[in-house]
Enzyme design. Structure first.
Site, PDB file in Angstrom:
ATOM      1  N   LYS A 146     -18.314  -5.245   8.213  1.00 37.06           N
ATOM      2  CA  LYS A 146     -17.155  -6.140   8.112  1.00 37.06           C
ATOM      3  C   LYS A 146     -16.372  -6.090   9.423  1.00 37.06           C
ATOM      4  O   LYS A 146     -16.091  -5.001   9.935  1.00 37.06           O
ATOM      5  CB  LYS A 146     -16.275  -5.642   6.961  1.00 37.06           C
ATOM      6  CG  LYS A 146     -15.303  -6.660   6.435  1.00 37.06           C
ATOM      7  CD  LYS A 146     -14.710  -6.153   5.123  1.00 37.06           C
ATOM      8  CE  LYS A 146     -13.312  -6.670   4.930  1.00 37.06           C
ATOM      9  NZ  LYS A 146     -12.642  -6.036   3.814  1.00 37.06           N
ATOM     10  N   SER A 179      -3.331  -7.523   3.091  1.00 34.21           N
ATOM     11  CA  SER A 179      -3.560  -7.343   4.530  1.00 34.21           C
ATOM     12  C   SER A 179      -4.045  -8.638   5.165  1.00 34.21           C
ATOM     13  O   SER A 179      -3.637  -8.994   6.270  1.00 34.21           O
ATOM     14  CB  SER A 179      -4.599  -6.246   4.766  1.00 34.21           C
ATOM     15  OG  SER A 179      -4.167  -5.038   4.237  1.00 34.21           O
ATOM     16  N   HIS A 232       0.836  -1.212   0.000  1.00 34.07           N
ATOM     17  CA  HIS A 232       0.000   0.000   0.000  1.00 34.07           C
ATOM     18  C   HIS A 232       0.866   1.256   0.000  1.00 34.07           C
ATOM     19  O   HIS A 232       0.557   2.233  -0.691  1.00 34.07           O
ATOM     20  CB  HIS A 232      -0.883   0.047   1.259  1.00 34.07           C
ATOM     21  CG  HIS A 232      -1.939  -1.001   1.347  1.00 34.07           C
ATOM     22  ND1 HIS A 232      -2.091  -1.803   2.456  1.00 34.07           N
ATOM     23  CD2 HIS A 232      -2.917  -1.370   0.479  1.00 34.07           C
ATOM     24  CE1 HIS A 232      -3.129  -2.615   2.273  1.00 34.07           C
ATOM     25  NE2 HIS A 232      -3.630  -2.382   1.081  1.00 34.07           N
ATOM     26  N   ARG A 282      -1.995  -5.894  -8.207  1.00 39.91           N
ATOM     27  CA  ARG A 282      -0.885  -6.803  -7.902  1.00 39.91           C
ATOM     28  C   ARG A 282      -0.751  -7.897  -8.943  1.00 39.91           C
ATOM     29  O   ARG A 282       0.345  -8.303  -9.299  1.00 39.91           O
ATOM     30  CB  ARG A 282      -1.097  -7.456  -6.529  1.00 39.91           C
ATOM     31  CG  ARG A 282      -0.976  -6.496  -5.379  1.00 39.91           C
ATOM     32  CD  ARG A 282      -1.515  -7.098  -4.123  1.00 39.91           C
ATOM     33  NE  ARG A 282      -2.912  -7.456  -4.313  1.00 39.91           N
ATOM     34  CZ  ARG A 282      -3.730  -7.854  -3.350  1.00 39.91           C
ATOM     35  NH1 ARG A 282      -3.268  -7.980  -2.130  1.00 39.91           N
ATOM     36  NH2 ARG A 282      -4.995  -8.141  -3.592  1.00 39.91           N
TER      37      ARG A 282
HETATM   38  O1  PNS Z   1      -8.925  -2.483   0.260  1.00 37.60           O
HETATM   39  P1  PNS Z   1     -10.243  -2.936  -0.226  1.00 37.60           P
HETATM   40  O2  PNS Z   1     -11.024  -3.580   0.889  1.00 37.60           O
HETATM   41  O3  PNS Z   1     -10.147  -3.808  -1.456  1.00 37.60           O
HETATM   42  O4  PNS Z   1     -11.053  -1.595  -0.658  1.00 37.60           O
HETATM   43  C1  PNS Z   1     -12.351  -1.679  -1.176  1.00 37.60           C
HETATM   44  C2  PNS Z   1     -13.010  -0.286  -1.239  1.00 37.60           C
HETATM   45  C3  PNS Z   1     -12.959   0.402   0.101  1.00 37.60           C
HETATM   46  C4  PNS Z   1     -12.304   0.566  -2.261  1.00 37.60           C
HETATM   47  C5  PNS Z   1     -14.493  -0.507  -1.697  1.00 37.60           C
HETATM   48  O5  PNS Z   1     -15.067  -1.503  -0.923  1.00 37.60           O
HETATM   49  C6  PNS Z   1     -15.346   0.746  -1.597  1.00 37.60           C
HETATM   50  O6  PNS Z   1     -15.149   1.692  -2.318  1.00 37.60           O
HETATM   51  N1  PNS Z   1     -16.317   0.739  -0.669  1.00 37.60           N
HETATM   52  C7  PNS Z   1     -17.198   1.857  -0.425  1.00 37.60           C
HETATM   53  C8  PNS Z   1     -18.616   1.562  -0.883  1.00 37.60           C
HETATM   54  C9  PNS Z   1     -18.770   1.795  -2.361  1.00 37.60           C
HETATM   55  O7  PNS Z   1     -18.616   2.881  -2.881  1.00 37.60           O
HETATM   56  N2  PNS Z   1     -19.089   0.716  -3.101  1.00 37.60           N
HETATM   57  C10 PNS Z   1     -19.273   0.779  -4.535  1.00 37.60           C
HETATM   58  C11 PNS Z   1     -18.003   0.482  -5.285  1.00 37.60           C
HETATM   59  S1  PNS Z   1     -18.279  -0.872  -6.327  1.00 37.60           S
END
Ligand code: PNS
Length: 161
Positions: A42, A129, A18, A91
């Site tokens: 979560k 993570s 990150h 990645r």
């Molecule tokens: O590190 P991660 O868990 O892969 O990040 C995922 C993240 C936070 C980018 C994604 O879950 C997100 O944007 N969540 C907020 C809710 C949202 O906007 N969802 C629609 C996107 S498809």
């Protein structure tokens, strides 16, 4: 024109992978906001405050990076911050399908916001993570893939159990 990018994620905890992406993004965009998702649905290993603290501790050396948290829709947050860009790290090909879908969904919701993908350094291609938490939990070595401060917090978190 000044371009602000949001680098969103769970960052539970932040890894060297990150940090690499945030540093690369900071070299391209005027301002980068590393934004930690507040997700009540979560179960996370670290609280949002802890995740933000770790991000601040490990990105303090990058002047145009700030750390924040958000809940709700990412695109609403990006608009609120007046940022035009979402940054995500890639990645491996296995990341692509999920990321592609998310980028298209976000574009559908907010066509004016652009998603930029930054490819990781190959040495972090296997780092996540969740694998860090699991490896640490079962006594494996993670010092090479997380910063010292994160390692110390992992010790506090899991060795107290
Ligand atoms: O590190 P991660 O868990 O892969 O990040 C995922 C993240 C936070 C980018 C994604 O879950 C997100 O944007 N969540 C907020 C809710 C949202 O906007 N969802 C629609 C996107 S498809």
């Amino acid at each position: 024109m000044k371009v602000t990018a949001v680098y969103p994620g769970s960052f539970d905890p932040i890894t060297n992978g990150h940090i690499y992406i945030a540093e690369r993004a900071a070299a391209v965009f005027d301002e980068v906001i590393v934004s930690v998702l507040v997700n009540e649905r979560k179960v996370s290993a670290f609280s949002v405050e802890e995740r933000c603290e770790m991000a601040r501790e490990t990105l303090g050396h990058v002047k145009n990076v700030t750390v924040d948290s958000f809940n709700g829709l990412l695109v609403d947050y990006v608009r609120q911050k007046r940022a035009g860009v979402i940054v995500r790290g890639l990645r491996a090909m296995s990341d692509f399908e999920y990321e592609f879908q998310m980028a298209l969904m976000n574009r559908q919701l907010a066509p004016e916001i652009e998603t930029f993908f930054i490819v990781t350094d190959p040495k972090y291609s296997y780092v996540s993570s969740s694998s860090v938490r699991e490896i640490f939990h079962f006594g494996g070595t993670v010092e090479d893939v997380v910063p010292r401060t994160v390692y110390e917090r992992l010790k506090e978190r899991y060795n107290d159990e």
